[in-house]
Design a protein around this motif. Structure first.
Motif, PDB file in Angstrom:
ATOM      1  N   SER A   1      -2.044  -9.212  -1.617  1.00  0.00           N
ATOM      2  CA  SER A   1      -1.682  -8.040  -0.001  1.00  0.00           C
ATOM      3  C   SER A   1      -2.587  -7.095   0.520  1.00  0.00           C
ATOM      4  O   SER A   1      -2.821  -7.577   1.863  1.00  0.00           O
ATOM      5  CB  SER A   1      -0.641  -7.317  -0.647  1.00  0.00           C
ATOM      6  N   ARG A   2      -3.063  -5.909  -0.765  1.00  0.00           N
ATOM      7  CA  ARG A   2      -4.269  -4.730   0.277  1.00  0.00           C
ATOM      8  C   ARG A   2      -5.370  -6.052  -0.084  1.00  0.00           C
ATOM      9  O   ARG A   2      -6.059  -4.707   1.152  1.00  0.00           O
ATOM     10  CB  ARG A   2      -3.463  -3.658  -1.094  1.00  0.00           C
ATOM     11  N   LEU A   3      -5.414  -6.324   0.036  1.00  0.00           N
ATOM     12  CA  LEU A   3      -7.270  -7.194   0.262  1.00  0.00           C
ATOM     13  C   LEU A   3      -6.608  -7.507   1.461  1.00  0.00           C
ATOM     14  O   LEU A   3      -7.316  -7.020   2.634  1.00  0.00           O
ATOM     15  CB  LEU A   3      -7.654  -8.661  -0.586  1.00  0.00           C
TER      16      LEU A   3
ATOM     17  N   ASN B   1       6.291   0.606  15.955  1.00  0.00           N
ATOM     18  CA  ASN B   1       5.443   1.136  16.558  1.00  0.00           C
ATOM     19  C   ASN B   1       5.599   1.724  14.967  1.00  0.00           C
ATOM     20  O   ASN B   1       4.029   2.442  14.548  1.00  0.00           O
ATOM     21  CB  ASN B   1       6.391   2.197  17.361  1.00  0.00           C
ATOM     22  N   PHE B   2       6.211   1.913  14.021  1.00  0.00           N
ATOM     23  CA  PHE B   2       6.562   2.434  12.777  1.00  0.00           C
ATOM     24  C   PHE B   2       4.900   1.775  11.886  1.00  0.00           C
ATOM     25  O   PHE B   2       4.342   3.104  11.492  1.00  0.00           O
ATOM     26  CB  PHE B   2       7.626   2.296  11.564  1.00  0.00           C
ATOM     27  N   SER B   3       5.327   0.518  11.419  1.00  0.00           N
ATOM     28  CA  SER B   3       4.037  -0.445  11.204  1.00  0.00           C
ATOM     29  C   SER B   3       2.512   0.280  12.084  1.00  0.00           C
ATOM     30  O   SER B   3       1.521  -0.102  11.483  1.00  0.00           O
ATOM     31  CB  SER B   3       4.289  -1.387  10.877  1.00  0.00           C
ATOM     32  N   LYS B   4       2.672   0.075  13.172  1.00  0.00           N
ATOM     33  CA  LYS B   4       1.239   0.539  14.054  1.00  0.00           C
ATOM     34  C   LYS B   4       0.716   1.998  13.370  1.00  0.00           C
ATOM     35  O   LYS B   4      -0.252   2.130  13.311  1.00  0.00           O
ATOM     36  CB  LYS B   4       1.395   0.563  15.300  1.00  0.00           C
ATOM     37  N   LYS B   5       1.522   2.464  13.403  1.00  0.00           N
ATOM     38  CA  LYS B   5       0.891   3.957  13.416  1.00  0.00           C
ATOM     39  C   LYS B   5       0.984   4.164  11.868  1.00  0.00           C
ATOM     40  O   LYS B   5      -0.253   5.074  11.355  1.00  0.00           O
ATOM     41  CB  LYS B   5       2.384   4.674  13.420  1.00  0.00           C
TER      42      LYS B   5
ATOM     43  N   ALA C   1      15.209   5.340   8.254  1.00  0.00           N
ATOM     44  CA  ALA C   1      14.029   5.188   7.221  1.00  0.00           C
ATOM     45  C   ALA C   1      13.205   4.483   7.972  1.00  0.00           C
ATOM     46  O   ALA C   1      13.604   3.581   8.328  1.00  0.00           O
ATOM     47  CB  ALA C   1      13.947   5.273   5.446  1.00  0.00           C
ATOM     48  N   ALA C   2      11.442   3.911   7.523  1.00  0.00           N
ATOM     49  CA  ALA C   2      10.518   2.996   8.201  1.00  0.00           C
ATOM     50  C   ALA C   2      10.906   3.090   9.759  1.00  0.00           C
ATOM     51  O   ALA C   2      10.929   4.023   9.979  1.00  0.00           O
ATOM     52  CB  ALA C   2      11.090   2.011   6.935  1.00  0.00           C
ATOM     53  N   SER C   3      10.291   1.511   9.884  1.00  0.00           N
ATOM     54  CA  SER C   3      11.367   1.146  10.963  1.00  0.00           C
ATOM     55  C   SER C   3      12.837   1.496  11.522  1.00  0.00           C
ATOM     56  O   SER C   3      13.238   1.567  12.823  1.00  0.00           O
ATOM     57  CB  SER C   3      10.436  -0.346  11.612  1.00  0.00           C
TER      58      SER C   3
ATOM     59  N   ARG D   1       1.139  -1.617  -0.417  1.00  0.00           N
ATOM     60  CA  ARG D   1       0.133   0.352  -0.106  1.00  0.00           C
ATOM     61  C   ARG D   1       0.698   1.079  -0.096  1.00  0.00           C
ATOM     62  O   ARG D   1       0.522   2.217  -0.662  1.00  0.00           O
ATOM     63  CB  ARG D   1      -0.884   0.247   1.114  1.00  0.00           C
ATOM     64  N   ASP D   2       2.089   1.380   0.792  1.00  0.00           N
ATOM     65  CA  ASP D   2       2.562   2.502   0.961  1.00  0.00           C
ATOM     66  C   ASP D   2       3.569   2.600   0.289  1.00  0.00           C
ATOM     67  O   ASP D   2       4.380   3.760  -0.665  1.00  0.00           O
ATOM     68  CB  ASP D   2       3.646   2.078   1.396  1.00  0.00           C
TER      69      ASP D   2
END
Length: 363
Positions: free
Chosen positions: A134-136, A153-157, A302-304, A116-117
């Motif tokens: 994946s997006r489904l 926490n990155f993925s959570k946000k 970057a990212a997490s 998605r990102d």
């Protein structure tokens, strides 16, 4: 605090038992092994596909053999596992970014929402199908899971922002490195690649996907012919980096192909530094493994990755390969490594998952 038993059995989705042991699969194996030691009277089982590559030997988690084989994961997740949960009156526990649709979703991990990102990374017909599926699953888990589980926490946000999920519905269960302690170094890799001498090469590891950012390695290696790079990893069909053919032509780059865990440990121990330029990771296990055996690590800012590694790592801009790696290595705080290693263990994560499933059950 007394354990509050759920009304329904927890049934672990054993789809990861039919896959090669990479990041998500490793996570599922290691968490289940430790969860098995924590449960006793709790009602928990694992549904094992008929064609599983390896059968887990648990003491407390009950193994249930399915008559179904996995040849296409959508069928297993959408039909076979769903039917088993219904038949056994069980709530599913799904580790692999997939889950049955709707009310049968159960507890489910979304390790990251890469498709998605970064939809632009998926361009071929196969990649587009992977993106859609994946997006489904992201959407289904975000909408229907009893509890959404993720690894940082990155993925959570990112999940919260993308799907409007309330913070209370998401629990962070991080990765760990405990498995690496039991792996024996295999120095035979240096017999196969005698050009790699101790403390004279930078090492990077990962499936050769676009997000692993081999473009950064290619650009930096091209501009620094005096620096040696060793890259291990297997190409995942449909998700190949565009830079592989370019890297193959470079004299200062060695493409190792698939290497065993023992060989990875030997390479990490003798490299100048472990470099991880990935621009998108829900967690990123390899730098943690490298830290655990004393290697210096350089990761993308970057990212997490900054969340996980803090001052224990040196940082690069994943979009700019113009940098001095020696200068970056000099900024690493060696004393921070132990802090990171003590926080991110599979044992800690298994205990967190146990609490989610059995201390405050939602099933």
């Amino acid at each position: 605090m007394e354990t509050l038993y759920p009304n329904r059995m927890i049934l672990i989705n054993g789809n990861f038992l039919c896959r090669n042991l990479t990041g998500i699969e490793r996570f599922a194996w290691e968490i289940c092994k430790r969860l098995d030691k924590l449960v006793s009277g709790e009602k928990i089982s694992i549904l094992v596909p008929k064609n599983a590559k390896e059968t887990p030997e648990f003491e407390n988690i009950k193994t249930i053999w399915s008559e179904k084989e996995i040849h296409g994961f959508p069928k297993w997740d959408l039909l076979d596992f769903r039917k088993a949960c219904g038949k056994l009156n069980a709530t599913g526990l799904n580790f692999s970014n997939t889950a049955p649709l709707g009310k049968n979703c159960g507890y489910a991990f979304i390790h990251d929402i890469y498709a998605r990102d970064f939809p632009e990374d998926f361009t071929s017909r196969k990649e587009i199908l992977i993106k859609i599926y994946s997006r489904l699953n992201y959407w289904n888990i975000a909408r229907n899971a009893k509890k959404i589980l993720t690894v940082s926490n990155f993925s959570k946000k990112q999940i919260q922002k993308a799907y409007g999920v309330d913070e209370s519905r998401i629990e962070v269960i991080p990765n760990g490195y405990d498995h690496f302690k039991t792996i024996e170094e295999d120095d035979r890799i240096f017999e196969r690649f005698p050009n790699l001498t101790e403390n004279a090469f930078f090492f990077t590891l990962g499936s050769l996907q676009k997000r692993k950012n081999l473009k950064w390695i290619a650009e930096h290696a091209s501009n620094h012919p005096d620096e040696q790079f060793a890259i291990s990893g297997k190409v995942i069909s449909g998700l190949e980096s565009n830079e592989i053919s370019e890297l193959q032509r470079m004299d200062n780059v060695t493409l190792l192909g698939y290497v065993s865990d023992g060989e990875v440990k030997a390479l990490m121990k003798k490299c100048r530094a472990f470099v991880f330029p990935s621009y998108y990771e829900g967690f990123g296990i390899p730098p943690l493994e490298a830290l655990s055996i004393g290697a210096k690590i350089i990761v993308a800012k970057a990212a997490s990755l900054p969340e996980i590694y803090g001052n224990a790592a040196g940082y690069i801009d994943p979009e700019n390969a113009d940098c001095d790696l020696d200068d970056i290595l000099g900024k690493i705080d060696k004393n921070e490594a132990e802090k990171v290693l003590s926080e991110y263990t599979y044992q800690n994560s298994a205990e967190k998952l146990f609490n989610v499933l059995f201390k405050n059950p939602l099933c």
